[in-house]
Write a protein that holds these residues in place. Structure first.
Motif, PDB file in Angstrom:
ATOM      1  N   SER A 150      85.997 -31.409 -52.876  1.00  0.00           N
ATOM      2  CA  SER A 150      87.193 -32.104 -52.382  1.00  0.00           C
ATOM      3  C   SER A 150      87.101 -33.567 -52.780  1.00  0.00           C
ATOM      4  O   SER A 150      86.008 -34.148 -52.808  1.00  0.00           O
ATOM      5  N   ARG A 151      88.249 -34.146 -53.118  1.00  0.00           N
ATOM      6  CA  ARG A 151      88.260 -35.540 -53.565  1.00  0.00           C
ATOM      7  C   ARG A 151      89.516 -36.234 -53.056  1.00  0.00           C
ATOM      8  O   ARG A 151      90.606 -35.647 -53.058  1.00  0.00           O
ATOM      9  N   GLN A 152      89.330 -37.450 -52.609  1.00  0.00           N
ATOM     10  CA  GLN A 152      90.429 -38.301 -52.176  1.00  0.00           C
ATOM     11  C   GLN A 152      90.877 -39.153 -53.353  1.00  0.00           C
ATOM     12  O   GLN A 152      90.115 -39.955 -53.894  1.00  0.00           O
ATOM     13  N   TRP A 153      92.119 -38.961 -53.817  1.00  0.00           N
ATOM     14  CA  TRP A 153      92.678 -39.730 -54.922  1.00  0.00           C
ATOM     15  C   TRP A 153      93.649 -40.754 -54.331  1.00  0.00           C
ATOM     16  O   TRP A 153      94.806 -40.450 -54.080  1.00  0.00           O
ATOM     17  N   GLY A 154      93.159 -41.945 -54.096  1.00  0.00           N
ATOM     18  CA  GLY A 154      94.023 -42.943 -53.502  1.00  0.00           C
ATOM     19  C   GLY A 154      94.168 -42.724 -52.011  1.00  0.00           C
ATOM     20  O   GLY A 154      93.600 -41.810 -51.420  1.00  0.00           O
ATOM     21  N   PRO A 155      94.993 -43.534 -51.348  1.00  0.00           N
ATOM     22  CA  PRO A 155      95.089 -43.487 -49.886  1.00  0.00           C
ATOM     23  C   PRO A 155      95.813 -42.268 -49.339  1.00  0.00           C
ATOM     24  O   PRO A 155      95.625 -41.913 -48.183  1.00  0.00           O
ATOM     25  N   ARG A 156      96.647 -41.584 -50.156  1.00  0.00           N
ATOM     26  CA  ARG A 156      97.465 -40.506 -49.612  1.00  0.00           C
ATOM     27  C   ARG A 156      97.338 -39.180 -50.358  1.00  0.00           C
ATOM     28  O   ARG A 156      98.032 -38.223 -50.023  1.00  0.00           O
ATOM     29  N   THR A 157      96.486 -39.085 -51.345  1.00  0.00           N
ATOM     30  CA  THR A 157      96.396 -37.872 -52.154  1.00  0.00           C
ATOM     31  C   THR A 157      95.002 -37.263 -52.050  1.00  0.00           C
ATOM     32  O   THR A 157      94.000 -37.960 -52.221  1.00  0.00           O
ATOM     33  N   THR A 158      94.963 -35.964 -51.758  1.00  0.00           N
ATOM     34  CA  THR A 158      93.704 -35.232 -51.623  1.00  0.00           C
ATOM     35  C   THR A 158      93.798 -33.929 -52.395  1.00  0.00           C
ATOM     36  O   THR A 158      94.838 -33.248 -52.355  1.00  0.00           O
ATOM     37  N   ALA A 159      92.721 -33.554 -53.071  1.00  0.00           N
ATOM     38  CA  ALA A 159      92.643 -32.281 -53.768  1.00  0.00           C
ATOM     39  C   ALA A 159      91.364 -31.569 -53.356  1.00  0.00           C
ATOM     40  O   ALA A 159      90.324 -32.211 -53.137  1.00  0.00           O
ATOM     41  N   GLN A 160      91.426 -30.249 -53.232  1.00  0.00           N
ATOM     42  CA  GLN A 160      90.232 -29.468 -52.954  1.00  0.00           C
ATOM     43  C   GLN A 160      90.331 -28.114 -53.642  1.00  0.00           C
ATOM     44  O   GLN A 160      91.417 -27.538 -53.770  1.00  0.00           O
ATOM     45  N   VAL A 161      89.193 -27.611 -54.090  1.00  0.00           N
ATOM     46  CA  VAL A 161      89.091 -26.304 -54.742  1.00  0.00           C
ATOM     47  C   VAL A 161      87.874 -25.586 -54.169  1.00  0.00           C
ATOM     48  O   VAL A 161      86.788 -26.185 -54.073  1.00  0.00           O
ATOM     49  N   TRP A 162      88.055 -24.316 -53.799  1.00  0.00           N
ATOM     50  CA  TRP A 162      86.979 -23.527 -53.205  1.00  0.00           C
ATOM     51  C   TRP A 162      86.904 -22.157 -53.871  1.00  0.00           C
ATOM     52  O   TRP A 162      87.920 -21.618 -54.305  1.00  0.00           O
ATOM     53  N   ASN A 163      85.674 -21.609 -53.891  1.00  0.00           N
ATOM     54  CA  ASN A 163      85.486 -20.237 -54.346  1.00  0.00           C
ATOM     55  C   ASN A 163      84.568 -19.500 -53.375  1.00  0.00           C
ATOM     56  O   ASN A 163      83.569 -20.051 -52.898  1.00  0.00           O
ATOM     57  N   TYR A 164      84.927 -18.260 -53.059  1.00  0.00           N
ATOM     58  CA  TYR A 164      84.187 -17.417 -52.123  1.00  0.00           C
ATOM     59  C   TYR A 164      83.795 -16.127 -52.850  1.00  0.00           C
ATOM     60  O   TYR A 164      84.663 -15.355 -53.265  1.00  0.00           O
ATOM     61  N   TYR A 165      82.497 -15.908 -52.994  1.00  0.00           N
ATOM     62  CA  TYR A 165      81.990 -14.705 -53.653  1.00  0.00           C
ATOM     63  C   TYR A 165      81.299 -13.834 -52.619  1.00  0.00           C
ATOM     64  O   TYR A 165      80.191 -14.133 -52.174  1.00  0.00           O
TER      65      TYR A 165
ATOM     66  N   ALA B 287      87.300 -14.702 -54.070  1.00  0.00           N
ATOM     67  CA  ALA B 287      88.541 -15.380 -53.704  1.00  0.00           C
ATOM     68  C   ALA B 287      88.444 -16.848 -54.074  1.00  0.00           C
ATOM     69  O   ALA B 287      87.401 -17.482 -53.863  1.00  0.00           O
ATOM     70  N   SER B 288      89.528 -17.397 -54.634  1.00  0.00           N
ATOM     71  CA  SER B 288      89.603 -18.805 -54.992  1.00  0.00           C
ATOM     72  C   SER B 288      90.790 -19.440 -54.289  1.00  0.00           C
ATOM     73  O   SER B 288      91.843 -18.809 -54.135  1.00  0.00           O
ATOM     74  N   PHE B 289      90.604 -20.688 -53.871  1.00  0.00           N
ATOM     75  CA  PHE B 289      91.651 -21.404 -53.136  1.00  0.00           C
ATOM     76  C   PHE B 289      91.705 -22.834 -53.632  1.00  0.00           C
ATOM     77  O   PHE B 289      90.672 -23.494 -53.789  1.00  0.00           O
ATOM     78  N   ALA B 290      92.913 -23.335 -53.897  1.00  0.00           N
ATOM     79  CA  ALA B 290      93.101 -24.716 -54.339  1.00  0.00           C
ATOM     80  C   ALA B 290      94.254 -25.337 -53.566  1.00  0.00           C
ATOM     81  O   ALA B 290      95.241 -24.660 -53.246  1.00  0.00           O
ATOM     82  N   GLU B 291      94.124 -26.637 -53.268  1.00  0.00           N
ATOM     83  CA  GLU B 291      95.175 -27.340 -52.531  1.00  0.00           C
ATOM     84  C   GLU B 291      95.292 -28.778 -53.024  1.00  0.00           C
ATOM     85  O   GLU B 291      94.286 -29.443 -53.278  1.00  0.00           O
ATOM     86  N   LEU B 292      96.518 -29.223 -53.144  1.00  0.00           N
ATOM     87  CA  LEU B 292      96.810 -30.617 -53.489  1.00  0.00           C
ATOM     88  C   LEU B 292      97.829 -31.140 -52.497  1.00  0.00           C
ATOM     89  O   LEU B 292      98.887 -30.528 -52.295  1.00  0.00           O
ATOM     90  N   THR B 293      97.518 -32.251 -51.851  1.00  0.00           N
ATOM     91  CA  THR B 293      98.452 -32.873 -50.907  1.00  0.00           C
ATOM     92  C   THR B 293      98.625 -34.333 -51.288  1.00  0.00           C
ATOM     93  O   THR B 293      97.691 -34.994 -51.755  1.00  0.00           O
ATOM     94  N   THR B 294      99.815 -34.846 -51.078  1.00  0.00           N
ATOM     95  CA  THR B 294     100.082 -36.241 -51.396  1.00  0.00           C
ATOM     96  C   THR B 294     101.185 -36.762 -50.496  1.00  0.00           C
ATOM     97  O   THR B 294     101.845 -35.993 -49.776  1.00  0.00           O
ATOM     98  N   GLY B 295     101.396 -38.059 -50.538  1.00  0.00           N
ATOM     99  CA  GLY B 295     102.453 -38.666 -49.728  1.00  0.00           C
ATOM    100  C   GLY B 295     102.848 -40.016 -50.287  1.00  0.00           C
ATOM    101  O   GLY B 295     102.121 -40.625 -51.077  1.00  0.00           O
ATOM    102  N   ARG B 296     104.003 -40.457 -49.884  1.00  0.00           N
ATOM    103  CA  ARG B 296     104.458 -41.783 -50.293  1.00  0.00           C
ATOM    104  C   ARG B 296     105.362 -42.356 -49.213  1.00  0.00           C
ATOM    105  O   ARG B 296     106.019 -41.610 -48.464  1.00  0.00           O
ATOM    106  N   ALA B 297     105.381 -43.660 -49.129  1.00  0.00           N
ATOM    107  CA  ALA B 297     106.211 -44.317 -48.130  1.00  0.00           C
ATOM    108  C   ALA B 297     107.675 -44.161 -48.488  1.00  0.00           C
ATOM    109  O   ALA B 297     108.086 -44.431 -49.621  1.00  0.00           O
TER     110      ALA B 297
END
Length: 494
Positions: free
Chosen positions: A271-286, A293-303
């Protein structure tokens, strides 16, 4: 205190619901150290909520110079939790209620050359309930929700019971940790699912590397699980099937409980924080010999204006590994060659104490989305407490979520969603015979101030109504749709 059975057909629904509410308020109450029921509005950053115990304050600032000092300067955490739950089914279908009380604690030593030892356990008892084990004479149904307050493997047990939950050795190096033993883990798919008296715990080796700015690498190999609503530790393979297993793709009763073969579960995530409002994470479950199973998420925001516009996107992919746990398809967790895709999206807006979001999830018709319910709840944005999207393919779900934080300590939340599932008789894509439904959740949580600091309460109301064809069969209705659920939770952390 024993409350008589509320059977019903002659009593109006309003009167029956009033009795359920009265029982929920009057049954014995106390508290715990875990969270109240999960919020209806997950964090827009995608980060997992804190674990059920209060996190120690910067543990590395407390260093011991001897083993004796490590124990003397260790930290204790206690928890007490009372949970009242009631289910009101329509008409003459059975109703259920239960009140459970649990208490426990954990101890973690101070750091000694980077090493820490932790241990904890929890006990609970059934204070009051109707019969949760005997099938209803009219429908053959048993309790779906209330039995989960105690031990789903022994639904008739009423005596005090419990389990050892944590026993680990942890090594800290700078900001990173390596933990060996029984511990609490929180990832997008494998998580505590803390919605009963005590959550899930896992056994194995877990590593977290945090030496790079705003980045966390996580990895581990698990060999055992203490499943929520059970009293025993079991192997990874043995934990799958402790909850109802549904049917195979051909409509036969799934018989994989106690039949699966797997060496364990491997996890890896970044997982990594890209700037104050953007986060990305990638997971794998074996899950060896079961699935990947693989899971990925990207979240962001702006004023935007006086508030913040938030966006989120998730993708999940899974496929069967080996023979799915057993060469006999009726005893396999997932049929060989099966795969599934799921997408989830969120558009939200936060303004002061208000948080609003619209959410959508799509699971394709390539196959069922499968992840053992014993290991955690899915992280999709349309999730509402008391129902899941696991076990289905060809699903479309849309939900509106809202919350308002009062001052101080009071928070109101509401969620409403439509969940369109395959026909209940389409066993290839509908594992549990669940019809399409609509769901309304309303929740109030309150953190008590002053001398009652540590005491938290929550009242959660849920209604699920049928949208799909149930063919007049009780097995597609009882405890699934046209049902009211009431939860009253008191927690105390110390």
């Amino acid at each position: 205190m024993r409350i008589p059975s509320w059977r019903k057909a002659s009593k109006p629904a309003v009167f029956r619901f009033a009795r359920l509410l009265l029982a929920a308020v009057l049954l014995p109450a106390a508290a715990r150290a875990q969270h109240a029921e999960p919020a209806l509005t997950p964090p827009v950053t995608g980060r997992m909520r804190r674990p059920p115990y209060p996190a120690p304050a910067t543990p590395d600032t407390v260093r011991a110079h001897s083993l004796a000092e490590a124990f003397a300067r260790g930290r204790w955490h206690g928890r007490v939790r009372n949970y009242t739950m009631a289910t009101l089914n329509q008409g003459s279908y059975p109703d259920y209620y239960a009140n459970g009380l649990g208490a426990g604690g954990r101890f973690e030593t101070a750091s000694f050359h980077g090493l820490q030892l932790g241990a904890g356990g929890f006990f609970w008892a059934n204070l009051a309930s109707n019969n949760l084990a005997t099938p209803d004479t009219l429908t053959g149904a048993v309790s779906r929700y209330e039995v989960g307050l105690f031990d789903v493997t022994h639904p008739g047990r009423r005596r005090l019971t419990g389990r050892a939950e944590e026993l680990f050795l942890r090594y800290r190096w700078r900001q990173s940790t390596a933990t060996l033993g029984r511990q609490l883990l929180s990832t997008p798919l494998l998580n505590p699912q803390d919605g009963r008296l005590s959550p899930n715990y896992a056994q194995g080796l877990w590593l977290e590397f945090r030496e790079l700015p705003r980045t966390t690498f996580s990895a581990g190999w698990l060999t055992g699980v203490a499943v929520r609503s059970t009293t025993d530790w079991t192997s990874v393979a043995g934990s799958v099937g402790l909850y109802p297993a549904g049917v195979t793709e051909t409509g036969q009763r799934a018989l994989y409980a106690g039949q699966l073969r797997s060496r364990g579960l491997g996890l890896a995530g970044i997982s990594r924080q890209w700037g104050p409002r953007t986060t990305a994470q990638v997971w794998n479950y074996y899950a060896d010999n079961l699935f990947n199973a693989s899971f990925a998420e990207l979240t962001t925001g702006r004023a935007v204006g006086a508030g913040t516009l938030t966006l989120g996107a998730q993708y999940h992919y899974q496929r069967t590994i080996g023979n799915g746990g057993h060469p006999d398809l009726q005893r396999a967790y997932s049929a060989p060659g099966r795969q599934a895709h799921a997408l989830s999206a969120r558009l939200g807006y936060q303004l002061g104490p208000w948080s609003l979001s619209s959410n959508y999830t799509r699971i394709t018709r390539t196959g069922r989305f499968l992840f053992p319910r014993e290991w955690g709840r899915e992280p999709f944005y349309t999730f509402l407490p008391r129902e899941r999207e696991e076990g289905f393919g060809g699903l479309d779900a849309a939900a509106l979520l809202a919350s308002y934080s009062f001052s101080p300590g009071l928070k109101a939340e509401a969620g409403y969603g439509h969940y369109y599932l395959p026909n209940v008789r389409n066993t290839r894509l509908n594992k549990y015979g669940m019809p399409s439904y609509r769901q309304l959740n309303a929740s109030l949580t309150y953190a008590f101030p002053g001398g009652a600091t540590g005491l938290r309460g929550q009242l959660l109301y849920v209604y699920k109504g049928a949208l799909g064809n149930t063919y007049g069969e009780a097995r597609y209705v009882v405890n699934k749709v046209d049902v009211h659920l009431l939860n009253l939770i008191l927690n105390y952390d110390f």
